[in-house]
Design an enzyme around this catalytic site. Structure first.
Site, PDB file in Angstrom:
ATOM      1  N   HIS A 203       3.696   4.889   4.298  1.00 22.04           N
ATOM      2  CA  HIS A 203       3.392   4.965   5.727  1.00 22.04           C
ATOM      3  C   HIS A 203       3.350   6.429   6.129  1.00 22.04           C
ATOM      4  CE1 HIS A 203       3.659   4.385  10.072  1.00 22.04           C
ATOM      5  NE2 HIS A 203       4.477   5.434  10.034  1.00 22.04           N
TER       6      HIS A 203
ATOM      7  N   ASN B  64       0.823  -1.226   0.000  1.00 23.74           N
ATOM      8  CA  ASN B  64       0.000   0.000   0.000  1.00 23.74           C
ATOM      9  C   ASN B  64       0.857   1.276   0.000  1.00 23.74           C
ATOM     10  OD1 ASN B  64       0.813   0.160   2.630  1.00 23.74           O
ATOM     11  ND2 ASN B  64      -1.222  -0.093   3.522  1.00 23.74           N
TER      12      ASN B  64
HETATM   13  P1  DAT Z   1      -1.530   2.344   8.116  1.00 24.26           P
HETATM   14  O1  DAT Z   1      -0.337   1.994   7.282  1.00 24.26           O
HETATM   15  O2  DAT Z   1      -2.676   2.851   7.274  1.00 24.26           O
HETATM   16  O3  DAT Z   1      -1.211   3.245   9.283  1.00 24.26           O
HETATM   17  P2  DAT Z   1      -1.755   0.203  10.080  1.00 24.26           P
HETATM   18  O4  DAT Z   1      -0.911   1.031  10.985  1.00 24.26           O
HETATM   19  O5  DAT Z   1      -3.032  -0.327  10.633  1.00 24.26           O
HETATM   20  O6  DAT Z   1      -2.086   0.969   8.726  1.00 24.26           O
HETATM   21  O7  DAT Z   1      -0.914  -1.049   9.579  1.00 24.26           O
HETATM   22  C1  DAT Z   1       0.441  -0.906   9.208  1.00 24.26           C
HETATM   23  C2  DAT Z   1       0.697  -1.690   7.960  1.00 24.26           C
HETATM   24  O8  DAT Z   1       0.522  -3.072   8.214  1.00 24.26           O
HETATM   25  C3  DAT Z   1      -0.259  -1.379   6.800  1.00 24.26           C
HETATM   26  O9  DAT Z   1       0.140  -0.259   6.062  1.00 24.26           O
HETATM   27  C4  DAT Z   1      -0.181  -2.646   6.010  1.00 24.26           C
HETATM   28  C5  DAT Z   1      -0.037  -3.710   7.077  1.00 24.26           C
HETATM   29  N1  DAT Z   1      -1.351  -4.266   7.446  1.00 24.26           N
HETATM   30  C6  DAT Z   1      -2.301  -3.691   8.214  1.00 24.26           C
HETATM   31  N2  DAT Z   1      -3.387  -4.468   8.327  1.00 24.26           N
HETATM   32  C7  DAT Z   1      -3.113  -5.579   7.601  1.00 24.26           C
HETATM   33  C8  DAT Z   1      -3.817  -6.768   7.301  1.00 24.26           C
HETATM   34  N3  DAT Z   1      -5.039  -6.968   7.769  1.00 24.26           N
HETATM   35  N4  DAT Z   1      -3.216  -7.679   6.499  1.00 24.26           N
HETATM   36  C9  DAT Z   1      -1.978  -7.487   6.012  1.00 24.26           C
HETATM   37  N5  DAT Z   1      -1.245  -6.379   6.247  1.00 24.26           N
HETATM   38  C10 DAT Z   1      -1.804  -5.441   7.028  1.00 24.26           C
HETATM   39 MG    MG Z   2      -0.202   2.968  11.032  1.00 28.57          MG
END
Ligand code: DAT
Ligand code: MG
Length: 155
Positions: free
Chosen positions: A120, A117
Site C-alpha cells: 500500500h 498485491n
Molecule cells: P491501491 O492499493 O492501488 O491504492 P485502492 O486504494 O483502489 O488501490 O484499493 C485498496 C486495496 O483494495 C487494493 O490494494 C486491493 C483492494 N482492491 C481494490 N480494488 C479491488 C477489487 N476490485 N477487488 C478486490 N480487491 C480490490
Molecule cells: Mg489506495
C-alpha cells in the site's frame, strides 16, 4: 510536482509480502531509487486500524475481504521521504490490478492478484496525513540527514 525533499509517504508491506519473503527486495527498490526510510514497524494490523486506513473504501464490495486480508498476518508499516515521494512510490508500486501493472514495478513483477498485491502507498498528501496517524506517533518518524543527498538530488 514539488521541490520539497522531505515529502513523506506511508507504505504498508502487506501480509503477502512478509509471508512470501519479499520485504527485503521491496525495500531495496525504495533504497535503490534514493528514497529515505524515516520510520518502520512490524505490525499485526488490528481491525480498527484497517478500517481507519481504508475508510475511503467503506461500502465497496471488496471492503470486508480487504480488511480480513490486511489483518490476517503481520505487515511492515513504513514512512519514506523524498522529492515527490508520494507519486514516485505509486509508480514503483505499479497499478492496483496486477494485470495492468507494468513489468519493472513491484506489483508488475511479483503479484498476480488484486487483493494479494503486496504493498500500500498513500495516493495524495491528505491520504498520507490520515494514514500515518493510524500507525505512527510523530516521535517514531525520524529526522536525519542522508549524507548521499547531494549525490541524489540537484539541490
Ligand atoms: P491501491 O492499493 O492501488 O491504492 P485502492 O486504494 O483502489 O488501490 O484499493 C485498496 C486495496 O483494495 C487494493 O490494494 C486491493 C483492494 N482492491 C481494490 N480494488 C479491488 C477489487 N476490485 N477487488 C478486490 N480487491 C480490490
Ligand atoms: Mg489506495
Amino acid at each position: 510536482m514539488t521541490n520539497d525533499l522531505n515529502e513523506k509517504t506511508f507504505l504498508l508491506l502487506k501480509p503477502d509480502a512478509i509471508q512470501r519473503g519479499l520485504v527485503g527486495r521491496i525495500i531495496a527498490r525504495l533504497e535503490d531509487k534514493g528514497l529515505k526510510l524515516v520510520a518502520a514497524k512490524l505490525v499485526h494490523v488490528t481491525r480498527d486500524q484497517a478500517m481507519r486506513q481504508y475508510d475511503c473504501h467503506k461500502g465497496k464490495p471488496f471492503f470486508a475481504s480487504l480488511i480480513d486480508f490486511i489483518t490476517s498476518s503481520p505487515s511492515l508499516a513504513m514512512v519514506v521521504e523524498g522529492r515527490n515521494s508520494i507519486d514516485i512510490v505509486r509508480k514503483l508500486m505499479g497499478a492496483t490490478e496486477p494485470i495492468e501493472a507494468d513489468p519493472g514495478t513491484i506489483r508488475g513483477d511479483f503479484a498476480l492478484d488484486v487483493k494479494h498485491n503486496l504493498i500500500h502507498g498513500s495516493d495524495c498528501p491528505e491520504s498520507y496525513r490520515h494514514e500515518v496517524e493510524v500507525y505512527f506517533t510523530s516521535e517514531e518518524i525520524k529526522e536525519y540527514k542522508l549524507e548521499l543527498e547531494p549525490w541524489i538530488y540537484y539541490i
